[in-house]
Design an enzyme around this catalytic site. Structure first.
Site, mmCIF file in Angstrom:
data_model
loop_
_atom_site.group_PDB
_atom_site.id
_atom_site.type_symbol
_atom_site.label_atom_id
_atom_site.label_comp_id
_atom_site.label_asym_id
_atom_site.label_seq_id
_atom_site.Cartn_x
_atom_site.Cartn_y
_atom_site.Cartn_z
ATOM 1 N N SER A 14 0.763 -1.163 0.161
ATOM 2 C CA SER A 14 -0.055 0.008 -0.049
ATOM 3 C C SER A 14 0.913 1.248 0.060
ATOM 4 O O SER A 14 0.488 2.275 -0.588
ATOM 5 C CB SER A 14 -1.084 -0.243 1.215
ATOM 6 O OG SER A 14 -0.344 0.340 2.448
ATOM 7 N N ASN A 15 1.912 1.201 0.583
ATOM 8 C CA ASN A 15 3.116 2.597 0.497
ATOM 9 C C ASN A 15 3.508 2.475 -0.845
ATOM 10 O O ASN A 15 3.777 3.500 -1.373
ATOM 11 C CB ASN A 15 4.063 2.249 1.637
ATOM 12 C CG ASN A 15 3.705 2.704 2.850
ATOM 13 O OD1 ASN A 15 3.624 3.768 3.363
ATOM 14 N ND2 ASN A 15 3.184 1.822 3.874
ATOM 15 N N HIS A 105 8.789 2.396 9.115
ATOM 16 C CA HIS A 105 8.679 1.432 10.138
ATOM 17 C C HIS A 105 7.352 1.873 11.001
ATOM 18 O O HIS A 105 7.246 3.070 11.270
ATOM 19 C CB HIS A 105 9.830 1.358 11.140
ATOM 20 C CG HIS A 105 9.581 0.060 12.232
ATOM 21 N ND1 HIS A 105 9.728 -1.020 11.970
ATOM 22 C CD2 HIS A 105 9.184 0.340 13.627
ATOM 23 C CE1 HIS A 105 9.384 -1.744 12.900
ATOM 24 N NE2 HIS A 105 9.050 -0.839 13.929
ATOM 25 N N ASP A 146 15.764 -1.852 11.642
ATOM 26 C CA ASP A 146 15.062 -0.741 12.241
ATOM 27 C C ASP A 146 15.958 0.263 12.577
ATOM 28 O O ASP A 146 15.551 0.840 13.630
ATOM 29 C CB ASP A 146 13.915 -1.063 12.963
ATOM 30 C CG ASP A 146 13.069 -2.087 12.156
ATOM 31 O OD1 ASP A 146 12.776 -1.849 11.022
ATOM 32 O OD2 ASP A 146 12.730 -3.022 12.763
HETATM 33 C C1 GAR Z 1 4.365 -0.559 6.719
HETATM 34 O O1 GAR Z 1 3.316 -0.534 7.662
HETATM 35 C C2 GAR Z 1 5.681 -0.677 7.169
HETATM 36 O O2 GAR Z 1 5.804 0.246 8.061
HETATM 37 C C3 GAR Z 1 5.968 -1.945 7.644
HETATM 38 O O3 GAR Z 1 5.295 -3.112 6.873
HETATM 39 C C4 GAR Z 1 4.135 -2.354 6.330
HETATM 40 C C5 GAR Z 1 4.223 -2.545 4.825
HETATM 41 O O4 GAR Z 1 2.603 -2.307 4.374
HETATM 42 N N1 GAR Z 1 7.440 -2.198 7.518
HETATM 43 C C6 GAR Z 1 8.065 -2.759 8.796
HETATM 44 O O5 GAR Z 1 7.567 -3.163 9.663
HETATM 45 C C7 GAR Z 1 9.598 -2.541 8.580
HETATM 46 N N2 GAR Z 1 10.407 -3.058 9.706
HETATM 47 P P1 GAR Z 1 2.302 -2.116 2.784
HETATM 48 O O6 GAR Z 1 2.869 -3.357 2.290
HETATM 49 O O7 GAR Z 1 0.879 -2.080 2.737
HETATM 50 O O8 GAR Z 1 3.170 -0.863 2.282
#
Ligand code: GAR
Length: 191
Positions: A14-15, A105, A146
């Site tokens: 989603s990011n 994160h 992290d």
């Molecule tokens: C996000 O919330 C990001 O902050 C986290 O994974 C998710 C991915 O969401 N990353 C971590 O936890 C890294 N340590 P997405 O696939 O919907 O973008």
């Protein structure tokens, strides 16, 4: 010349979606490649929807060869953006892209970070610790999970009635709001 962005993602993306939307008509940068260690990751479908090329790889290619480094060099990538990418970044990439690899994160690092701290586990830990505030961190990447210099943090108050789902939603909203902008700000500083 537009700066070239490579996004690494392991899951939904989603990011990555928000970043691809943001840079679709940008004059500053463009998303040139999506990379994933997971052949079934939904982020690959999202890349297809934007007609952005994608590449998948396994552990051997990532840690025991220069395959990924060679691809990034060939495409003249300027910045590597981790967006839900759950493997450590190997030394060959860290050396080739000093201060040009960033991560997001879903917590206020250094709290609630490190190996195994991702997804619901982070928000569950925040609830259990009865934290008064929660948020997100965008930071440079180093050889540990992290860690690395913080670029930006955004925070919100944890309300007594907040559930895991609510914390996750509020955090995601902040991630989507800030990650594309922070990337753009960094790219503006590149020569
Ligand atoms: C996000 O919330 C990001 O902050 C986290 O994974 C998710 C991915 O969401 N990353 C971590 O936890 C890294 N340590 P997405 O696939 O919907 O973008």
């Amino acid at each position: 010349m537009k700066k070239r962005i490579a996004i690494f993602a392991s899951g939904s993306g989603s990011n990555a979606q928000k970043i691809m939307e943001h840079f679709k008509y940008s004059t500053i940068g463009e998303v040139s490649l999506i990379l994933s260690n997971n052949m079934d990751a939904y982020v690959l479908q999202r890349a297809d929807n934007f007609e952005i090329p994608s590449h998948t790889f396994d552990k051997t290619a990532f840690y025991k060869s220069d395959e990924i480094l060679d691809i990034l060099k060939r495409l003249d990538i300027d910045i590597i953006v981790l967006a839900g990418f759950l493997w450590l970044v190997p030394e060959n990439l860290l050396k080739a892209f000093p201060n040009k690899i960033i991560n997001i994160h879903p917590a206020l690092l250094p709290k609630f970070g490190g190996k195994g701290m991702y997804g619901d586990k982070v928000h569950q830990a925040v609830l259990e610790a009865k934290e008064e505030e929660h948020g997100i961190t965008i930071h440079f990447v180093n050889e540990n999970f992290d860690e690395g210099e913080v670029i930006h943090q955004a925070r919100f108050k944890v309300e007594p009635e907040d559930t895991l789902e609510i914390l996750k939603f509020k955090g995601q909203q902040l991630e989507h709001q800030y990650y594309p902008r922070i990337i753009e700000n960094l790219l503006k500083k590149y020569n």
